[in-house]
Design a protein around this motif. Structure first.
Motif, PDB file in Angstrom:
ATOM      1  N   THR A  60     -12.541  27.423   2.806  1.00  0.00           N
ATOM      2  CA  THR A  60     -11.106  27.549   2.586  1.00  0.00           C
ATOM      3  C   THR A  60     -10.398  27.635   3.932  1.00  0.00           C
ATOM      4  OG1 THR A  60     -11.548  29.905   2.168  1.00  0.00           O
ATOM      5  CG2 THR A  60     -11.074  28.527   0.271  1.00  0.00           C
ATOM      6  N   THR A  61      -9.294  26.884   4.026  1.00  0.00           N
ATOM      7  CA  THR A  61      -8.461  26.877   5.229  1.00  0.00           C
ATOM      8  C   THR A  61      -6.998  26.862   4.790  1.00  0.00           C
ATOM      9  OG1 THR A  61      -8.521  24.454   5.315  1.00  0.00           O
ATOM     10  CG2 THR A  61     -10.165  25.633   6.635  1.00  0.00           C
ATOM     11  N   VAL A  62      -6.120  27.037   5.751  1.00  0.00           N
ATOM     12  CA  VAL A  62      -4.692  26.809   5.515  1.00  0.00           C
ATOM     13  C   VAL A  62      -4.192  25.885   6.611  1.00  0.00           C
ATOM     14  CG1 VAL A  62      -4.227  28.974   4.300  1.00  0.00           C
ATOM     15  CG2 VAL A  62      -4.053  28.894   6.796  1.00  0.00           C
ATOM     16  N   GLY A 104       0.889  26.809   5.941  1.00  0.00           N
ATOM     17  CA  GLY A 104       0.382  27.855   5.070  1.00  0.00           C
ATOM     18  C   GLY A 104      -0.192  27.369   3.757  1.00  0.00           C
ATOM     19  N   ARG A 105      -0.325  26.050   3.588  1.00  0.00           N
ATOM     20  CA  ARG A 105      -0.873  25.506   2.341  1.00  0.00           C
ATOM     21  C   ARG A 105      -2.397  25.602   2.346  1.00  0.00           C
ATOM     22  NH1 ARG A 105       2.187  19.761   2.432  1.00  0.00           N
ATOM     23  NH2 ARG A 105       1.076  19.786   4.445  1.00  0.00           N
ATOM     24  N   ILE A 106      -2.950  26.024   1.206  1.00  0.00           N
ATOM     25  CA  ILE A 106      -4.393  26.272   1.094  1.00  0.00           C
ATOM     26  C   ILE A 106      -5.134  24.969   0.821  1.00  0.00           C
ATOM     27  CG2 ILE A 106      -6.177  27.416  -0.300  1.00  0.00           C
ATOM     28  CD1 ILE A 106      -4.128  29.635  -0.852  1.00  0.00           C
ATOM     29  N   ASN A 107      -6.306  24.846   1.436  1.00  0.00           N
ATOM     30  CA  ASN A 107      -7.220  23.744   1.152  1.00  0.00           C
ATOM     31  C   ASN A 107      -8.606  24.329   0.926  1.00  0.00           C
ATOM     32  OD1 ASN A 107      -9.371  21.663   2.554  1.00  0.00           O
ATOM     33  ND2 ASN A 107      -7.810  20.607   1.352  1.00  0.00           N
ATOM     34  N   ALA A 108      -9.363  23.701   0.044  1.00  0.00           N
ATOM     35  CA  ALA A 108     -10.754  24.113  -0.199  1.00  0.00           C
ATOM     36  C   ALA A 108     -11.621  22.875  -0.331  1.00  0.00           C
ATOM     37  CB  ALA A 108     -10.854  24.974  -1.456  1.00  0.00           C
ATOM     38  N   ALA A 109     -12.755  22.858   0.365  1.00  0.00           N
ATOM     39  CA  ALA A 109     -13.639  21.695   0.330  1.00  0.00           C
ATOM     40  C   ALA A 109     -15.082  22.151   0.544  1.00  0.00           C
ATOM     41  CB  ALA A 109     -13.251  20.679   1.404  1.00  0.00           C
ATOM     42  N   PRO A 110     -16.047  21.536  -0.170  1.00  0.00           N
ATOM     43  CA  PRO A 110     -17.454  21.905  -0.013  1.00  0.00           C
ATOM     44  C   PRO A 110     -18.142  21.103   1.093  1.00  0.00           C
ATOM     45  CG  PRO A 110     -17.200  20.430  -1.883  1.00  0.00           C
ATOM     46  CD  PRO A 110     -15.831  20.628  -1.303  1.00  0.00           C
TER      47      PRO A 110
END
Length: 203
Positions: free
Chosen positions: A32-34, A38-44
């Motif tokens: 998880t990053t922003v 400030g928008r959240i991102n999630a990636a495996p």
């Protein structure tokens, strides 16, 4: 009989297939990053592991887009210098898979996957409430591997564990409670539910 390959004579895709099918199992980091807004991102990521305890360093292999531009995770870490690694248990495997879909930049994958973002304690990126464990990290160093990939090393500055996963006195982590999954070749994954003990030999 042995089947051998000259890696210098193979294409990138051919090398990739041999490597991911052989170097198994690989743990999965749901990162998880922003971004700078400030928008959240999630990636495996399954090009992931720990490298050092002093300092506490883990590493991610983050691929670039085909045009060599940064994907969201690489871009966000470059802009904010922080990220959070969430360990993927079997119970959130499907949600992790949703996060791996190619959404447009700015889409919150955690919302799409039905996962809960919790504000980080020391970094701007959130951790995932449903994950058995999460590590808040500050970027330590980034290695550029040609044009296609970055190795991003992060120093762990804070850790979160779901209740029952770790003994707070002895700091022993229960692998049954982590119930992590791993990537094999192609679309195949595995659990770590089959285990055996091998005591370290003493000379």
């Amino acid at each position: 009989m042995t089947i051998s390959f000259d890696f210098e004579a193979l294409s990138e895709r051919e090398r990739y297939k041999l490597m991911i099918g052989t170097i198994i199992p690989r743990p999965i980091a749901l990162v998880t990053t922003v971004d700078e807004h400030g928008r959240i991102n999630a990636a495996p990521f399954s090009f992931f592991n720990c490298l050092s305890a002093d300092p506490p360093i883990l590493a991610l292999g983050v691929e670039n887009n085909p045009d060599m531009s940064f994907k969201d995770t690489g871009h966000n870490i470059r802009m904010t210098e922080v990220f959070t690694v969430n360990i993927v248990s079997f119970s959130i495997a499907e949600a992790m898979h949703v996060c791996g879909s190619k959404y447009p930049r700015g889409v919150d994958e955690l919302k799409e996957a039905g996962l809960t973002a919790v504000a980080g304690q020391k970094v701007a990126s959130p951790w995932i409430a449903e994950a058995p464990a999460a590590f808040e990290c500050r970027r330590h160093v980034t290695l550029e591997l040609g044009k296609s990939r970055q190795i991003i090393m992060g120093e762990i500055v804070y850790a979160h564990y779901r209740d029952g996963v770790v003994d707070p006195e002895g700091l022993r982590v229960d692998p049954r409670q982590v119930d992590a999954i791993a990537r094999l070749g192609g679309d195949t994954c595995s659990t770590i539910r089959d285990r055996f003990e091998m005591l370290t030999p003493k000379l």
